[in-house]
Design a protein around this motif. Structure first.
Motif, PDB file in Angstrom:
ATOM      1  N   LEU A 357     -61.385  38.221  33.957  1.00  0.00           N
ATOM      2  CA  LEU A 357     -60.858  39.080  33.021  1.00  0.00           C
ATOM      3  C   LEU A 357     -62.220  39.738  32.216  1.00  0.00           C
ATOM      4  CD1 LEU A 357     -57.876  37.391  31.163  1.00  0.00           C
ATOM      5  CD2 LEU A 357     -57.906  39.294  32.946  1.00  0.00           C
ATOM      6  N   GLY A 362     -61.149  45.602  31.324  1.00  0.00           N
ATOM      7  CA  GLY A 362     -59.889  46.459  31.094  1.00  0.00           C
ATOM      8  C   GLY A 362     -58.806  45.772  30.786  1.00  0.00           C
ATOM      9  N   GLU A 363     -57.506  46.162  30.393  1.00  0.00           N
ATOM     10  CA  GLU A 363     -56.248  45.585  30.155  1.00  0.00           C
ATOM     11  C   GLU A 363     -55.885  45.412  31.597  1.00  0.00           C
ATOM     12  OE1 GLU A 363     -53.553  44.109  27.588  1.00  0.00           O
ATOM     13  OE2 GLU A 363     -55.460  45.080  27.092  1.00  0.00           O
ATOM     14  N   SER A 365     -52.459  43.337  32.916  1.00  0.00           N
ATOM     15  CA  SER A 365     -50.907  43.121  32.655  1.00  0.00           C
ATOM     16  C   SER A 365     -50.623  41.605  32.745  1.00  0.00           C
ATOM     17  CB  SER A 365     -50.023  43.777  33.472  1.00  0.00           C
ATOM     18  OG  SER A 365     -50.049  43.340  35.000  1.00  0.00           O
ATOM     19  N   GLN A 369     -52.212  39.046  35.812  1.00  0.00           N
ATOM     20  CA  GLN A 369     -52.896  37.744  35.322  1.00  0.00           C
ATOM     21  C   GLN A 369     -52.363  36.403  36.135  1.00  0.00           C
ATOM     22  OE1 GLN A 369     -54.328  37.101  31.199  1.00  0.00           O
ATOM     23  NE2 GLN A 369     -54.094  39.046  30.916  1.00  0.00           N
TER      24      GLN A 369
END
Length: 486
Positions: A357, A362-363, A365, A369
């Motif tokens: 991560l 960045g993000e 979802s 993950q």
């Protein structure tokens, strides 16, 4: 020995049953939080038994009786230190893990020092855990090979693949619930074996006590001050406390279990009570060893035992009736799988949260993950299987040395945690210096000195703390780092 059809059927049914049960209890894992931490709502008593099962391997199940068979009950001094150390962890370290929403123990180091320190500690955990548990898998496979006649590689695959299956599909919830089931299975196997031994002795329990007392097998306390003796009172109490501070206080394998609890109170309760269970568990294993000594005094083996840690396995193979043998083999598998499943999930969680991560920046979802974590679970499972299969080409002395690495690296990480808690002027650079100096120093201590392993965590934490504090005189913390973990 070639295992009979009935016992083989019982063993295969056990493996299938564990896999099915693990998949069933973990079927609701739909996010990374569910998969890594069981939704943070697991009962404290499930966590309790998982803690105990995780620190108990096949080698423990078979070797501790061998210790009492060959020596006495002085090993019991170590669990007394483990018990006290748990209460120190519960009140000194556990509160830090419930400040915020954490997934790994090393995120505390990230908050205090920065990413480089937390990643170094996490990488040390992943490397030593994968190597040590792969070799534990190898050692378990040796026992199973001797008992069943299976090829060593197939023995490794049987345990490894079954463990990967339910860990991959069910995540941490599956790991903890199956750990609890496996705890009761291997404990029932121990009680069953003790009952069989006492039943075979002509005078039962009284004969075991009398023979053990005459031979000095019932000695519990050893007041020796020799630092090379690992089974003396002070090594057990003082060394055992620091071993527990490292293994149960900062190691991701255990910290991840606390984070599955509903709160700090439940985590403390699970950890504290587990200490009493551990003392009782090791007392049972040691009593089995005394019973084995009495049994083979009455019924001497045709050939003297070359190694004491194989006596219990020999008894299981030669003396246990058909049908019960399959149950005891299931207990051997249970002790192995409870440690391995925990290792896979913890390594995968650390890899995702401490490396993947932050690298993505960045993000990501929750579903992605979850997929990545499951992928890492398989990857670490394959690594451990490869190490387990490769263990047959490594000398036993090297195997013992590598297993010892895991026992001193936790002390080094513990020293870094102490720097974060009690040395506010220490920044990331000084903390990394402390970690590297501690690692180098403990490598020398492990391989070039006779110091007994229960002292490793104490010496490692002190050396790491001293080196980090000394380095801070040259490189003090930057402004804003001189704080306690929030």
């Amino acid at each position: 020995m070639n295992i009979g059809a009935l016992d083989l059927g019982i063993l295969l049914a056990y493996l299938a049953g564990v896999a099915i049960f693990g998949v069933w209890v973990g079927r609701g894992a739909r996010s990374a939080t569910d998969y890594m931490l069981g939704g943070r709502n697991l009962p404290w008593w499930v966590i309790l038994f998982s803690i105990v099962a995780t620190e108990t391997s096949t080698v423990t199940f078979l070797s501790i009786p061998g210790f009492a068979f060959e020596r006495n009950l002085t090993w019991l001094q170590l669990p007394l230190g483990f018990l006290i150390g748990r209460f120190v962890v519960a009140f000194l370290l556990l509160p830090h893990y419930f400040k915020g929403t954490l997934f790994t123990s090393y995120e505390v180091l990230h908050r205090r020092f920065g990413s480089a320190t937390s990643r170094a500690a996490s990488a040390l955990f992943i490397l030593t855990r994968s190597l040590a548990d792969g070799l534990r898998l190898f050692l378990s496979a040796i026992v199973l090979q001797e008992m069943t006649g299976l090829d060593l590689s197939w023995s490794v695959l049987a345990v490894g693949v079954t463990t990967i299956l339910y860990t991959f599909l069910g995540g941490m919830r599956a790991v903890l619930w199956t750990d609890m089931v496996q705890f009761f299975i291997y404990m029932a196997g121990g009680v069953l074996a003790l009952g069989l031994i006492l039943r075979r002795l002509p005078e039962g329990w009284s004969q075991m006590i009398s023979l053990g007392e005459v031979a000095g097998r019932l000695q519990i306390l050893d007041l020796t001050l020799n630092p090379a003796e690992p089974y003396a009172l002070w090594a057990g109490l003082v060394g055992g406390i620091f071993v527990t501070l490292g293994s149960h206080g900062v190691d991701q394998l255990m910290v991840q279990r606390y984070l599955c609890a509903r709160g700090l109170g439940d985590a403390r309760r699970a950890l504290g009570v587990s200490g009493f269970v551990v003392v009782g568990q090791f007392a049972l294993f040691l009593i089995i060893g005394v019973a084995l000594y009495a049994f083979y005094q009455v019924f001497p083996p045709a050939v003297a035992f070359e190694r004491a840690d194989r006596v219990f396995a020999h008894f299981i193979v030669k003396e246990v009736p058909v049908g019960l043998l399959g149950l005891l083999l299931g207990a051997v598998f249970a002790a192995a799988m409870s440690t391995l499943s925990s290792s896979l999930n913890s390594c995968a969680t650390a890899a995702v949260k401490d490396f993947y991560l932050p690298w993505k920046k960045g993000e990501v979802s929750p579903r992605r993950q979850l997929r990545i974590t499951r992928g890492f679970t398989i990857a670490f499972g394959l690594v451990q299987i490869a190490v387990g299969i490769g263990g047959q080409w490594v000398t036993s002395s090297v195997v013992s040395s590598v297993l010892g690495i895991a026992s001193f690296t936790t002390g080094i990480v513990l020293g870094v945690f102490f720097l974060g808690m009690w040395a506010p002027r220490v920044g990331q650079r000084a903390a990394l210096v402390g970690l590297l100096v501690g690692l180098a120093a403990m490598t020398w201590v492990k391989f070039a000195t006779p110091l007994a392993w229960p002292w490793f965590a104490l010496v490692g934490s002190v050396l790491t703390f001293a080196a980090g504090w000394g380095a801070s005189l040259l490189w003090p913390a930057r402004r804003g780092q001189e704080v306690e973990p929030r």
